[in-house]
Scaffold this active site. Sequence first.
Site, PDB file in Angstrom:
ATOM      1  N   ASP A  35       5.170  -3.015  11.439  1.00 20.35           N
ATOM      2  CA  ASP A  35       3.852  -2.834  11.342  1.00 20.35           C
ATOM      3  C   ASP A  35       3.234  -2.584  12.588  1.00 20.35           C
ATOM      4  OD1 ASP A  35       4.353  -5.433  11.707  1.00 20.35           O
ATOM      5  OD2 ASP A  35       2.711  -6.241  10.473  1.00 20.35           O
ATOM      6  N   SER A  90       7.353  -5.009   7.519  1.00 23.40           N
ATOM      7  CA  SER A  90       6.871  -5.786   8.587  1.00 23.40           C
ATOM      8  C   SER A  90       7.456  -7.066   8.578  1.00 23.40           C
ATOM      9  CB  SER A  90       5.232  -6.050   8.486  1.00 23.40           C
ATOM     10  OG  SER A  90       4.610  -4.864   8.288  1.00 23.40           O
ATOM     11  N   ARG A 117       0.786  -1.107   0.048  1.00 27.24           N
ATOM     12  CA  ARG A 117       0.010  -0.109  -0.135  1.00 27.24           C
ATOM     13  C   ARG A 117       0.953   1.190   0.000  1.00 27.24           C
ATOM     14  NH1 ARG A 117      -4.590   1.885   4.358  1.00 27.24           N
ATOM     15  NH2 ARG A 117      -3.205   1.298   5.719  1.00 27.24           N
TER      16      ARG A 117
END
Length: 839
Positions: free
Chosen positions: A657, A603, A539
């Site tokens: 994350d 992450s 994203r």
Amino acid sequence: MFAVHLLAFYFTKLKEDQIKKVDRFLYHMHLSDDVLLDVMTRFQAEMVKGLERDAHPTAAVKMLPTFVRSIPDGSEKGDFLALDLGGSKFRVLKVKVSEDGKQNVQMESQFYPTPKEITLGNGTELFDYVADCLADFMETKNIKHKKFPLGFTFSFPCIQTKLEEGVLLSWTKYFKVRGVQETDVTSSLRHALRKHKDVDVDVLALVNDTVGTMMTCGYDDQRCEVGVIIGTGTNACYMEEMSNIDLVEGDEGRMCINTEWGAFGDDGSLDDLRTEFDREIDLGSINPGKQLFEKMISGLYLGELVRLILLKMAKKGLLFNGKISAALRTKDKIETKHVAAMEKHKEGLQNTKEILMELGLTPSEEDCIAVQHVCTIVSFRSANLCAAALAAILTRLRENKKLIRLRTTVGIDGTLYKTHPQYPKRLHKVVRRLVPNCDVRFLLSESGSGKGAAMVTAVACRLVSQRKQIDEILASFELSKENLIEVKNKMRGELEYGLKKETHATATVKMLPTYVCGTPDGTEKGKFLALDLGGTNFRVLLVKIRSGRRKSVRMYNKIFAIPLEIMQGTGEELFDHIVQCIAEFLEYMGIKGARLPLGFTFSFPCRQASIDKGALVEWTKGFKATDCEGEDVVDMLREAIKRRNEFDLDIVAVVNDTVGTMMTCGYEDPNCEIGFIAGTGSNVCYMEEMKNIEIMEVTEGKMCINTEWGGFGDNGCIDSIRTKYDKEVDEGSLNPGKQRYEKMTSGMYLGEIVRQILIDLTKHGLLFRGQISESLRTRGIFETKFLSHIESFSGILRETVKEMAPQCDVTFMLSEDGSGKGAALITAVAKRLHNVGEN
């Protein structure tokens, strides 16, 4: 010859005249297809009311959950007893179900009368009588020495909260036993059975006769998902989607619903179709105002309807020359069996004459023709009304399944349906006309609903046995409080190993400093880019942060796929793909020339030397890009941006994350000091005192630690709670022996654990009839999202945290906007702190 033709013409004309006369008199009982479609629509609305929690208490059609969740699958076996109470006779059955490679059912049964002193007496007498009959049957069959599971067909509306319990709502038909309504009938039966010390039965199921019928027919035809009774009374059941049943917890699968359609119209919704004869029947019944639909349809009332019509026609001089016998004035002198006999194809007129003469009448040929036609209209209306309600159920089934065309089977039973010569043909024809998009097979229940009760019990026994075996297989997943305390203590120990200088290098829980030393204070402002990489999607976000009294965060984002060949290709290919996605986003937002501060949510475990430097320790969650482990991912991103040579970005922070999640929630709640991810992977971060982080030289203040707890157990410390399924999933993964805790807790693996369990249960013959499909053999076919549909996890998490840490008052806050927003906030905080440092 001419005389014969003349006689035939005369008789035809006579018949036509009599039929027209009756048709004129009973025109209200003729129901056109338009009227039936309207009835169908009304019944559909009543079904919806009955299923809704708020509308259910006042709904006329009660739509009662039966807790029958499964039809027979053919693997049932054993000896069962069944009781069948609700019609003109009470029946006790012994049913032997054997598999032996082919389905086989053997039955022995005995009928017992239900005298008026029992059907109109008190509850104790009724259930003592039932228990006495069962004891007599067992004595006769010489089976008192053995324990039996028992199913009880109880053909009256009951509210059930489980399969083996049922509270009577109201009596129907000719039953009116005192002291039973609003009590559990199974409990009453058990109490009566206890008086017989030599009878040992286990009441496992209470079922309505419609359910019994559906289960009986379902044993022979697995497409059967509707049960209908058209006998002394009338009713229907069908398999409804759990998601539509407000009265029962759970959304997955189906449950049989006992509609209790006999009460359709009790709220006045059928008043425009009810005739003066229907009203008279109702007023003369033992339950006025109740079961109005049933009183227009079922065998208990059709004969009396015919009698009332004939009586009025005679009074008007339209029959028997106006002469009325005492018998014709007597209630219930015409029974439904008489109606059936009068409608027989060839001997019907002769039967009509004989029946009328038995009533003390002297019928003419014309009278017999007219009376026969009265019977036809009354029984045809019954079949029409039944067909309309059944068509509504079939339409609901089709719509529930989202099918253009439904193929299904209706199991059907009842004396009216079985003994009336024209009834089945009429019903089938009208149903098919009303629902032309349903291919319906009508299957007669040859053995009645008693066998169905035994089949429900057999299914219940099978499920109990299966549940026991399944529980044994899954016992290794059960964690006691002691197990959880042991895990908690070992995790605490591993956290401390990761923080200590001498054990950090070998610790399985890495405890990585993130160089995030502060949370948002509300003064952050500006435009920031954020990247979020950690699963199969990537994203890119533009985040606008406004400070002051009206502080706010506005986000614009675009999601890009990361193909498997990129996830597992080279590092250069991966970062070039990331930069390509960034370029597309900047173009899309019209900001390609802007040099914005950027936060990178990455992450995966990284060893950070500063907030904008992070060397990848190892890939997790299915990523395997080469030439990345040990390298600084920020440098790799910068190099990829240079290779593209279209734009420049200020990469301020690289964050995990979990840290992004903590910062996102910390913006809303300053008390937030833990970030937890339960997604494709599993991880947690928290704010640690600097003095406890031995690998850092600073001892003042706090810093966020990325625990990377997914590696907990990689040293074997939790092997005692790892199951054989966990080991199978680990061995089949991209990184065997690594991230063992994550493989027991995260979304990437839970579905695969379930798939391995399903295969094992199927091999044991406990699922899918022992047949493993090719799909089930496919790794990854059972996705973790399926578990989320079936089971809720968040409540379990909260309860267990509360139990394991009773001294901590914890609030769980869902990160609505994800870790990408958190990366932007970290970037904003880093810029703010940097500016403060410069000043």
